[in-house]
Design a protein around this motif. Structure first.
Motif, PDB file in Angstrom:
ATOM      1  N   ASN A   1       0.856  -1.192   0.000  1.00  0.00           N
ATOM      2  CA  ASN A   1       0.000   0.000   0.000  1.00  0.00           C
ATOM      3  C   ASN A   1       0.891   1.240   0.000  1.00  0.00           C
ATOM      4  O   ASN A   1       1.702   1.436   0.915  1.00  0.00           O
ATOM      5  CB  ASN A   1      -0.891  -0.008   1.250  1.00  0.00           C
ATOM      6  N   VAL A   2       0.743   2.084  -1.027  1.00  0.00           N
ATOM      7  CA  VAL A   2       1.542   3.313  -1.094  1.00  0.00           C
ATOM      8  C   VAL A   2       0.658   4.543  -0.854  1.00  0.00           C
ATOM      9  O   VAL A   2       1.077   5.676  -1.139  1.00  0.00           O
ATOM     10  CB  VAL A   2       2.308   3.421  -2.445  1.00  0.00           C
ATOM     11  N   GLY A   3      -0.568   4.343  -0.344  1.00  0.00           N
ATOM     12  CA  GLY A   3      -1.474   5.475  -0.106  1.00  0.00           C
ATOM     13  C   GLY A   3      -1.931   5.528   1.338  1.00  0.00           C
ATOM     14  O   GLY A   3      -1.216   5.117   2.262  1.00  0.00           O
TER      15      GLY A   3
ATOM     16  N   SER B   1      -4.412   4.614   4.720  1.00  0.00           N
ATOM     17  CA  SER B   1      -4.648   3.295   5.338  1.00  0.00           C
ATOM     18  C   SER B   1      -5.824   2.582   4.676  1.00  0.00           C
ATOM     19  O   SER B   1      -6.792   3.220   4.238  1.00  0.00           O
ATOM     20  CB  SER B   1      -4.936   3.453   6.822  1.00  0.00           C
TER      21      SER B   1
ATOM     22  N   GLU C   1      -1.590  -0.412   6.634  1.00  0.00           N
ATOM     23  CA  GLU C   1      -1.205   0.987   6.626  1.00  0.00           C
ATOM     24  C   GLU C   1      -0.156   1.180   5.516  1.00  0.00           C
ATOM     25  O   GLU C   1       0.352   0.209   4.951  1.00  0.00           O
ATOM     26  CB  GLU C   1      -0.677   1.440   8.000  1.00  0.00           C
ATOM     27  N   LYS C   2       0.161   2.426   5.228  1.00  0.00           N
ATOM     28  CA  LYS C   2       1.121   2.717   4.156  1.00  0.00           C
ATOM     29  C   LYS C   2       2.433   1.961   4.383  1.00  0.00           C
ATOM     30  O   LYS C   2       2.956   1.939   5.513  1.00  0.00           O
ATOM     31  CB  LYS C   2       1.398   4.218   4.141  1.00  0.00           C
TER      32      LYS C   2
ATOM     33  N   ALA D   1      -6.452   4.447   0.055  1.00  0.00           N
ATOM     34  CA  ALA D   1      -5.293   3.566  -0.074  1.00  0.00           C
ATOM     35  C   ALA D   1      -4.950   3.448  -1.567  1.00  0.00           C
ATOM     36  O   ALA D   1      -5.791   3.708  -2.432  1.00  0.00           O
ATOM     37  CB  ALA D   1      -5.630   2.190   0.495  1.00  0.00           C
TER      38      ALA D   1
ATOM     39  N   ASP E   1       5.867   8.602  -3.027  1.00  0.00           N
ATOM     40  CA  ASP E   1       6.236   9.738  -2.163  1.00  0.00           C
ATOM     41  C   ASP E   1       7.191  10.681  -2.885  1.00  0.00           C
ATOM     42  O   ASP E   1       8.117  11.251  -2.277  1.00  0.00           O
ATOM     43  CB  ASP E   1       6.837   9.254  -0.827  1.00  0.00           C
TER      44      ASP E   1
END
Ligand SMILES: O=C(O)C(=O)C[C@H](O)C(=O)CO
Ligand SMILES: [Zn+2]
Length: 276
Positions: free
Chosen positions: A80-82, A84, A97-98, A122, A207
């Motif tokens: 997951n890069v977004g 929660s 979670e991220k 997410a 990010d």
């Protein structure tokens, strides 16, 4: 699902910027409320992105796979890069979670992606490869894998490699996966650079601030080219290709591989003085 053909290394010097991007950059995986995917003939890897908002998104199969369910003959690592969220695999909910990484083994039938809050969705990145056996679905929370510190501030490449799915961690048939975080002020990833003819590798940069980019270096070590990469864009590195880069600002990336072996340290290093 988009399709990418495998390419020969001698094609790279003949490609202009647009052709390099068409062949190696995957820049459209993430869209609100959608599941999107790209299939590459390099080790038959599927890259997918799911961004659930108000309702969950189910992982479906794709016409090109000719299977009833996505995981019929495949496994995947999911990061997951977004914001929660969670991934529910055949009724078992895994909070993510991220930065968390979920391995989903061959045979999973119902895989649902959900966000905790539609306003901060997410963004699930899926890296899938063919699997000959079924290993247990396993969650690793962000930072709880094997952590390796590499580089130094003197060479602007001080970074933490979080290994999640790997030979000494969560088991899989082919997929090896983790997340690399650069320390503040360090801009270079994967330097000294390397290739590994045994495995295809994909990097998903995340990010990256909207005004910044990562300059990703690819190609054979003596015929390198570069791609300019924005946030949540992925690069396919065939087994003959370098894969390293530097950011104009801070960034992290998910790296994932599949192929002949799972030995993370089985790299053929290339020193900066050898690059062309
Ligand atoms: O910063 C690094 O170095 C990496 O993250 C390297 C990748 O994990 C890789 O390319 C593994 O083969
Ligand atoms: Zn590599």
């Amino acid at each position: 699902m988009e399709l990418r053909h495998a390419t020969h290394p001698t094609q790279v010097p003949t490609f202009d910027t647009a052709a390099l991007r068409e062949n190696y950059l995957v820049d459209n995986l993430f869209a609100a409320g959608e599941l999107r995917a790209t299939y590459t003939h390099e080790d038959r890897i599927v890259l997918a992105g799911a961004v659930p908002t108000d309702s969950a998104i189910r992982m479906t199969s794709f016409d090109q796979l000719r299977t009833e369910i996505f995981f019929e003959r495949r496994e995947a690592g999911i990061v997951n890069v977004g914001g929660s969220g969670s991934v529910t695999v055949d009724g078992e909910r895994h909070p993510m979670e991220k930065g968390s990484c979920l391995y989903v083994g061959r045979g999973a039938v119902e895989v649902d992606f959900a966000s905790d809050a539609a306003g901060d969705p997410a963004a699930f990145y899926v890296f899938s490869a063919p699997a000959h056996a079924s290993y247990p679905t396993t969650l690793t929370r962000a930072g709880e894998g094997t952590r390796r510190q590499l580089g130094s501030s003197e060479t602007s490449n001080e970074r933490t490699i979080n290994q999640y799915i790997h030979a000494d961690g969560v088991r899989s048939c082919q997929v090896v996966m983790g997340v690399t975080e650069l320390q503040t002020g360090s801009m270079w990833n994967t330097m000294p650079a390397h290739t590994h003819d045994r495995r295809t590798e994909c990097y998903l940069y995340f990010d990256v601030a909207p005004e910044h980019r990562v300059v990703h270096i690819m190609g054979e070590p003596t015929e390198s080219r570069h791609l300019i990469v924005a946030d949540r864009e992925a690069v396919i590195s065939p087994s003959w290709s370098l894969h390293c880069g530097f950011g104009t600002g801070s960034y992290s990336f998910v790296w994932a591989m599949a192929g002949e072996n799972q030995a993370f340290d089985d790299m053929d290093h290339v020193q900066p003085s050898e690059l062309r």
